[in-house]
Design an enzyme around this catalytic site. Structure first.
Site, short mmCIF file in Angstrom:
data_model
loop_
_atom_site.label_atom_id
_atom_site.label_comp_id
_atom_site.label_asym_id
_atom_site.label_seq_id
_atom_site.Cartn_x
_atom_site.Cartn_y
_atom_site.Cartn_z
N VAL A 70 0.86 -1.18 0.00
CA VAL A 70 0.00 0.00 0.00
C VAL A 70 0.89 1.23 0.00
O VAL A 70 1.84 1.33 0.79
CB VAL A 70 -0.92 0.02 1.25
CG1 VAL A 70 -1.66 1.35 1.36
CG2 VAL A 70 -1.92 -1.14 1.19
N ALA A 115 4.54 4.02 2.89
CA ALA A 115 4.07 2.78 2.27
C ALA A 115 4.25 1.64 3.26
O ALA A 115 4.90 1.80 4.30
CB ALA A 115 4.87 2.48 1.01
N LYS A 116 3.70 0.51 2.96
CA LYS A 116 3.96 -0.70 3.73
C LYS A 116 3.59 -1.90 2.89
O LYS A 116 2.74 -1.79 1.99
CB LYS A 116 3.13 -0.71 5.02
CG LYS A 116 3.74 -1.54 6.12
CD LYS A 116 4.88 -0.81 6.79
CE LYS A 116 5.52 -1.64 7.86
NZ LYS A 116 6.45 -0.84 8.67
N GLY A 117 4.22 -3.03 3.17
CA GLY A 117 3.89 -4.26 2.47
C GLY A 117 3.86 -5.42 3.43
O GLY A 117 4.36 -5.31 4.56
#
Ligand code: NAD
Length: 427
Positions: A70, A115-117
């Site tokens: 995201v 962001a992050k995943g």
């Protein structure tokens, strides 16, 4: 178990961190005078990406896994944020973590969005070869989204420098040349930075020291510290606190905790953990559960494991006078209110654990310039930026007469909102 079933179970089991992130945001923006359109824009993640991909297991079976990435905001620059491997990963968790990354980068003045995943997987159940297959395939699935100028991943829970090296190698093999700046938190041998591994934990302790000094405490030898989580953040925070003379009385990992009111010898505990892969069983310590650990008699509590640990269920019984959030989102809004009423100071995650992304930023700069700094320079710049972030948070808290979390959010959101206003809405 198939990924979809795993996903469903995960969503039923865990509290929703995205609700927490939005509640914190709503609390902060009440103090700010921006157009509704600006506020509404910042509430939403810019992009959300879901991938389902196959991984060949060692026994020849092919198993499907689900991963996310995201991008919450790209207003201040490329988006930056870690990758988490955990069975509890779900879209709302990733959304929350991405939003917190936007505020964290903004608060400490980095030229990044958030962001992050994450991948739904228990990394302890996979062999090294399977982890490599999974990381490389997930990296290749993200290629449309990532680049050193668009989105730069890093490690988080369940991921480590080796995985970042596989990530960097996969991207580099795809484009045909080496691109160290595609990811941070890499080993030094492939363009990592001095000091990156310890930076988040070190930053947590720098924040703890700032909070104590500003309340008049300069002798740390009698300050009792409890640390939840003994991974990258928790173990490095415990080690640095021990080095500075604090009394680390309890630590825990996912299997449970240990307690010694006279203080634990952290260097020996680190050796014990390397051999036994857990903290329990360490000589001269009593066993405690993770729930009990949070309520032990101490001066400072460092939650360094995961979100949703301090809630209205246990916040009334916490004995610490200071909470410094090594983890992202460990305190929910109800617990925040209880701590506020009880006069317990909370140094919020977006400030407390920003040491990691600050040194990731240094790593990215070094990779882009192909010019590397020594550890002393990394720590000097880290200290400077952290104290600057702490000052900004305290100044904002005084100006708006709010707690530190709301102040940190206000300062962070303002910087993004001002940039958004200046850039304008496209088209
Ligand atoms: P890690 O995987 O290295 O360590 C996590 C630790 O928490 C392990 O000791 C694990 O056993 C323990 N743990 C897991 N579930 C637990 C539970 N239910 N109760 C108690 N302990 C539990 O992860 P990490 O990188 O240290 O990340 C920890 C937290 O810090 C996460 O919230 C992460 O988002 C945040 N964070 C990490 C970084 C970083 O640079 N690694 C930076 C900023 C924030």
């Amino acid at each position: 178990m198939v990924a979809a079933l795993r996903m469903q179970q995960n969503q039923m089991m865990t509290p929703n961190p995205y609700k927490t992130a939005l509640a914190q945001f709503d609390r902060a923006v009440k103090y700010l005078d921006y157009d509704d359109s600006i506020i509404e824009f910042m509430r939403y993640p810019r992009r959300e990406f879901t991938v389902n991909f196959p991984v060949r297991r060692d026994d020849g079976r092919v198993e499907m896994f689900t991963g996310y990435r995201v991008h919450h905001s790209t207003i201040l620059g490329p988006s930056k944020g870690g990758i988490r491997y955990d069975l509890h990963v779900n879209m709302d968790e990733v959304r929350a973590l991405a939003m917190w990354m936007s505020w964290k980068c903004s608060l400490v003045g980095l030229p990044y969005g958030g962001a992050k995943g994450g991948v739904i997987v228990d990394p302890t159940k996979l062999s090294q070869r399977e982890l490599e297959n999974l990381t490389r395939r997930y990296a290749s699935e993200l290629i449309p989204l990532i680049s050193p100028h668009a989105d730069i991943p890093a490690p988080d829970m369940g991921t480590n420098p080796q995985m970042m090296a596989w990530f960097m190698d996969t991207y580099s093999m795809t484009v045909g040349y080496s691109v160290p700046a595609i990811v941070t938190g890499k080993p030094i041998s492939v363009g990592g930075s001095e000091g990156r591994t310890v930076s988040t934990g070190r930053g947590v302790v720098i924040n703890m020291v700032e909070a104590l000094k500003r309340s008049g405490v300069n002798d740390f030898s009698q300050i009792r510290v409890v640390v939840q989580g003994f991974g990258n953040v928790g173990s490095n925070a415990a080690a640095y606190a021990h080095e500075l003379g604090f009394k680390v009385v309890a630590v825990s990992d996912v299997y449970g905790g240990i307690y010694n009111p006279n203080g634990l010898d952290i260097p020996s505990l680190l050796e014990h953990q390397t051999i036994n892969r857990r903290v329990q069983g360490f000589a001269g310590s009593d066993v405690v559960t993770n729930e009990e650990l949070l309520l032990l008699p101490c001066d400072v509590l460092l939650p360094c494991a995961m979100e949703g640990q301090l809630t209205e269920r246990n916040a009334t019984q916490v004995q610490a006078r200071l909470v410094v959030e090594g983890a992202n989102g460990p305190t929910d809004p109800e617990a925040d209110d209880i701590f506020h009423d009880r006069g317990i100071q909370v140094v919020p995650d977006i400030l407390a654990n920003s040491g990691g992304v600050i040194v990731s930023y240094f790593e990215w700069i070094q990779d882009l310039q192909s010019f590397f700094w020594d550890e002393a320079e990394v720590f000097r710049q880290l200290d400077r930026i952290l104290v600057r972030g702490y000052d900004l948070t305290m100044r904002t808290a005084e100006e708006y007469r709010v707690d530190m979390r709301t102040a940190a959010q206000i300062a962070a959101i303002k910087r993004v909102a001002d940039a958004l206003k200046t850039r304008g809405f496209y088209p």
